[in-house]
Write a protein that holds these residues in place. Structure first.
Motif, PDB file in Angstrom:
ATOM      1  N   ALA A 130       1.860 -20.328  24.568  1.00  0.00           N
ATOM      2  CA  ALA A 130       2.816 -20.398  25.888  1.00  0.00           C
ATOM      3  C   ALA A 130       4.126 -21.069  25.509  1.00  0.00           C
ATOM      4  CB  ALA A 130       2.033 -20.923  27.077  1.00  0.00           C
ATOM      5  N   ALA A 131       3.889 -22.277  24.969  1.00  0.00           N
ATOM      6  CA  ALA A 131       4.943 -23.066  24.592  1.00  0.00           C
ATOM      7  C   ALA A 131       6.129 -22.417  23.636  1.00  0.00           C
ATOM      8  CB  ALA A 131       4.589 -24.557  23.870  1.00  0.00           C
ATOM      9  N   VAL A 132       5.424 -21.543  22.500  1.00  0.00           N
ATOM     10  CA  VAL A 132       6.053 -20.750  21.627  1.00  0.00           C
ATOM     11  C   VAL A 132       6.867 -19.779  22.526  1.00  0.00           C
ATOM     12  CG1 VAL A 132       6.151 -19.445  19.669  1.00  0.00           C
ATOM     13  CG2 VAL A 132       4.786 -21.394  19.630  1.00  0.00           C
ATOM     14  N   LEU A 133       6.246 -19.187  23.463  1.00  0.00           N
ATOM     15  CA  LEU A 133       6.995 -18.311  24.246  1.00  0.00           C
ATOM     16  C   LEU A 133       8.174 -18.898  24.920  1.00  0.00           C
ATOM     17  CD1 LEU A 133       7.194 -15.341  25.660  1.00  0.00           C
ATOM     18  CD2 LEU A 133       5.604 -15.975  27.308  1.00  0.00           C
ATOM     19  N   SER A 134       8.173 -20.104  25.557  1.00  0.00           N
ATOM     20  CA  SER A 134       9.181 -20.669  26.315  1.00  0.00           C
ATOM     21  C   SER A 134      10.323 -20.858  25.209  1.00  0.00           C
ATOM     22  CB  SER A 134       8.713 -21.955  26.680  1.00  0.00           C
ATOM     23  OG  SER A 134       7.811 -21.885  27.553  1.00  0.00           O
ATOM     24  N   ILE A 135       9.911 -21.279  23.917  1.00  0.00           N
ATOM     25  CA  ILE A 135      11.039 -21.607  23.027  1.00  0.00           C
ATOM     26  C   ILE A 135      11.646 -20.345  22.623  1.00  0.00           C
ATOM     27  CG2 ILE A 135      11.487 -22.106  20.592  1.00  0.00           C
ATOM     28  CD1 ILE A 135       9.098 -24.355  20.813  1.00  0.00           C
ATOM     29  N   ASN A 136      10.879 -19.289  22.558  1.00  0.00           N
ATOM     30  CA  ASN A 136      11.506 -17.884  22.150  1.00  0.00           C
ATOM     31  C   ASN A 136      12.448 -17.723  23.428  1.00  0.00           C
ATOM     32  OD1 ASN A 136      11.402 -15.164  20.844  1.00  0.00           O
ATOM     33  ND2 ASN A 136      10.834 -14.673  22.803  1.00  0.00           N
ATOM     34  N   GLU A 137      12.095 -17.504  24.679  1.00  0.00           N
ATOM     35  CA  GLU A 137      13.001 -17.233  25.507  1.00  0.00           C
ATOM     36  C   GLU A 137      14.347 -18.198  25.852  1.00  0.00           C
ATOM     37  OE1 GLU A 137      12.470 -14.797  28.385  1.00  0.00           O
ATOM     38  OE2 GLU A 137      10.872 -14.030  26.999  1.00  0.00           O
ATOM     39  N   LEU A 138      14.114 -19.328  25.356  1.00  0.00           N
ATOM     40  CA  LEU A 138      15.314 -20.477  25.267  1.00  0.00           C
ATOM     41  C   LEU A 138      16.376 -19.756  24.181  1.00  0.00           C
ATOM     42  CD1 LEU A 138      16.506 -23.024  26.147  1.00  0.00           C
ATOM     43  CD2 LEU A 138      15.326 -23.739  24.161  1.00  0.00           C
ATOM     44  N   ALA A 192       9.314 -10.247  20.131  1.00  0.00           N
ATOM     45  CA  ALA A 192       8.655 -11.517  20.170  1.00  0.00           C
ATOM     46  C   ALA A 192       7.993 -11.730  21.520  1.00  0.00           C
ATOM     47  CB  ALA A 192       9.429 -12.721  19.674  1.00  0.00           C
ATOM     48  N   THR A 193       8.762 -11.740  22.257  1.00  0.00           N
ATOM     49  CA  THR A 193       8.386 -12.018  23.866  1.00  0.00           C
ATOM     50  C   THR A 193       7.332 -11.075  24.140  1.00  0.00           C
ATOM     51  OG1 THR A 193      10.719 -12.563  24.595  1.00  0.00           O
ATOM     52  CG2 THR A 193       9.179 -12.077  26.228  1.00  0.00           C
ATOM     53  N   LEU A 194       7.361  -9.672  23.873  1.00  0.00           N
ATOM     54  CA  LEU A 194       6.261  -8.809  24.268  1.00  0.00           C
ATOM     55  C   LEU A 194       4.889  -9.254  23.494  1.00  0.00           C
ATOM     56  CD1 LEU A 194       5.414  -6.065  25.466  1.00  0.00           C
ATOM     57  CD2 LEU A 194       6.146  -4.984  23.409  1.00  0.00           C
ATOM     58  N   ALA A 195       4.839  -9.720  22.332  1.00  0.00           N
ATOM     59  CA  ALA A 195       3.742  -9.869  21.434  1.00  0.00           C
ATOM     60  C   ALA A 195       3.334 -11.305  22.099  1.00  0.00           C
ATOM     61  CB  ALA A 195       4.161 -10.171  20.328  1.00  0.00           C
ATOM     62  N   LEU A 196       4.072 -12.090  22.344  1.00  0.00           N
ATOM     63  CA  LEU A 196       3.478 -13.519  22.927  1.00  0.00           C
ATOM     64  C   LEU A 196       3.100 -13.380  24.221  1.00  0.00           C
ATOM     65  CD1 LEU A 196       6.661 -15.734  21.399  1.00  0.00           C
ATOM     66  CD2 LEU A 196       4.040 -15.775  20.844  1.00  0.00           C
ATOM     67  N   GLN A 197       3.716 -12.466  25.047  1.00  0.00           N
ATOM     68  CA  GLN A 197       3.042 -12.256  26.612  1.00  0.00           C
ATOM     69  C   GLN A 197       1.765 -11.676  26.474  1.00  0.00           C
ATOM     70  OE1 GLN A 197       6.462 -10.193  28.547  1.00  0.00           O
ATOM     71  NE2 GLN A 197       7.290 -12.227  29.318  1.00  0.00           N
ATOM     72  N   MET A 225       9.786 -13.872  16.041  1.00  0.00           N
ATOM     73  CA  MET A 225      10.962 -14.748  16.319  1.00  0.00           C
ATOM     74  C   MET A 225      11.419 -15.370  15.171  1.00  0.00           C
ATOM     75  SD  MET A 225      10.571 -18.134  19.060  1.00  0.00           S
ATOM     76  CE  MET A 225       9.748 -19.267  17.502  1.00  0.00           C
ATOM     77  N   GLY A 226      10.787 -15.849  14.330  1.00  0.00           N
ATOM     78  CA  GLY A 226      11.258 -16.367  13.028  1.00  0.00           C
ATOM     79  C   GLY A 226      12.365 -15.664  12.302  1.00  0.00           C
ATOM     80  N   THR A 227      11.971 -14.115  12.401  1.00  0.00           N
ATOM     81  CA  THR A 227      12.919 -13.156  11.567  1.00  0.00           C
ATOM     82  C   THR A 227      14.240 -13.245  12.689  1.00  0.00           C
ATOM     83  OG1 THR A 227      11.996 -11.240  12.505  1.00  0.00           O
ATOM     84  CG2 THR A 227      11.140 -11.887  10.430  1.00  0.00           C
TER      85      THR A 227
END
Length: 199
Positions: A18-26, A150-155, A191-193
């Motif tokens: 969930a934290a990684v998803l927040s970072i991705n959204e940022l 990345a957002t889709l996968a993390l959600q 997200m890394g790519t």
């Protein structure tokens, strides 16, 4: 006791993703804003290029008119020298506009310093070309697509985790935990790519 440890690990893993998803959204929001700004800069660069093109055409037209008047003998002898000078000045302007257009299109970095013609705030060599902006926009667009994936996968990862926490069947719970981790890892990698494209 082992069941409680698994529940804690499940919850902590879910919280990390969930934290990684927040970072991705940022990052996605930040680079999305950059993309909009660059899009505006690209439009401005092309408008600037067009303005220089119009000035070039006007100067060429004026030069052609002056040359025609000189060749046709419509200019009095005492005005011939000044009209010839005007023709030369107009030709110089045409050449300058051509150089300025090229710099606006490709950018100062792509040109030899002796070919810099357009100043920004009184400084030469500061022009970011329309083609440079397009290249940056392509990178940001590709990165934006990856941030979305990345957002889709993390959600989906979070959905699997939330469902898994509510399940009582151990096998199903383990399957959902594995699916959650796999989707979370995929999201992190994508997200890394995306970050590699823009950093």
């Amino acid at each position: 006791m082992e069941e409680k440890g698994f529940e804690i690990r499940f919850g902590v893993t879910l919280a990390i993703f969930a934290a990684v998803l927040s970072i991705n959204e940022l990052f996605s929001g930040h680079y999305g804003d950059d993309e909009l700004q660059l899009s505006n800069e690209k439009s401005s660069a092309y408008l600037w290029y067009q303005a220089k093109g119009i000035k070039e055409s006007l100067s060429e037209g004026q030069k052609d008119l002056v040359d025609a008047l000189l060749k046709g003998g419509a200019v009095k002898a005492e005005a011939t020298a000044s009209m010839e000078q005007l023709s030369k000045d107009l030709q110089t302007a045409v050449l300058r506009y051509k150089k300025e257009k090229k710099e606006i299109m490709v950018g100062s970095k792509s040109l030899d310093p002796k070919d810099w013609a357009q100043d920004i705030d009184g400084k030469l060599g500061q022009v970011v070309g329309a083609k440079e902006i397009e290249t940056q926009l392509e990178k940001l667009g590709a990165a934006g697509d990856r941030f979305d994936l990345a957002t889709l996968a993390l959600q989906l990862c979070l959905v699997m985790g939330a469902i898994g926490l509510t399940m009582g069947d151990k096998k199903l719970k383990n399957f959902l935990y594995g699916t959650m981790v796999a989707l979370g890892i995929v999201g992190c990698v994508v997200m890394g790519t995306a970050l590699q494209l823009v950093l």
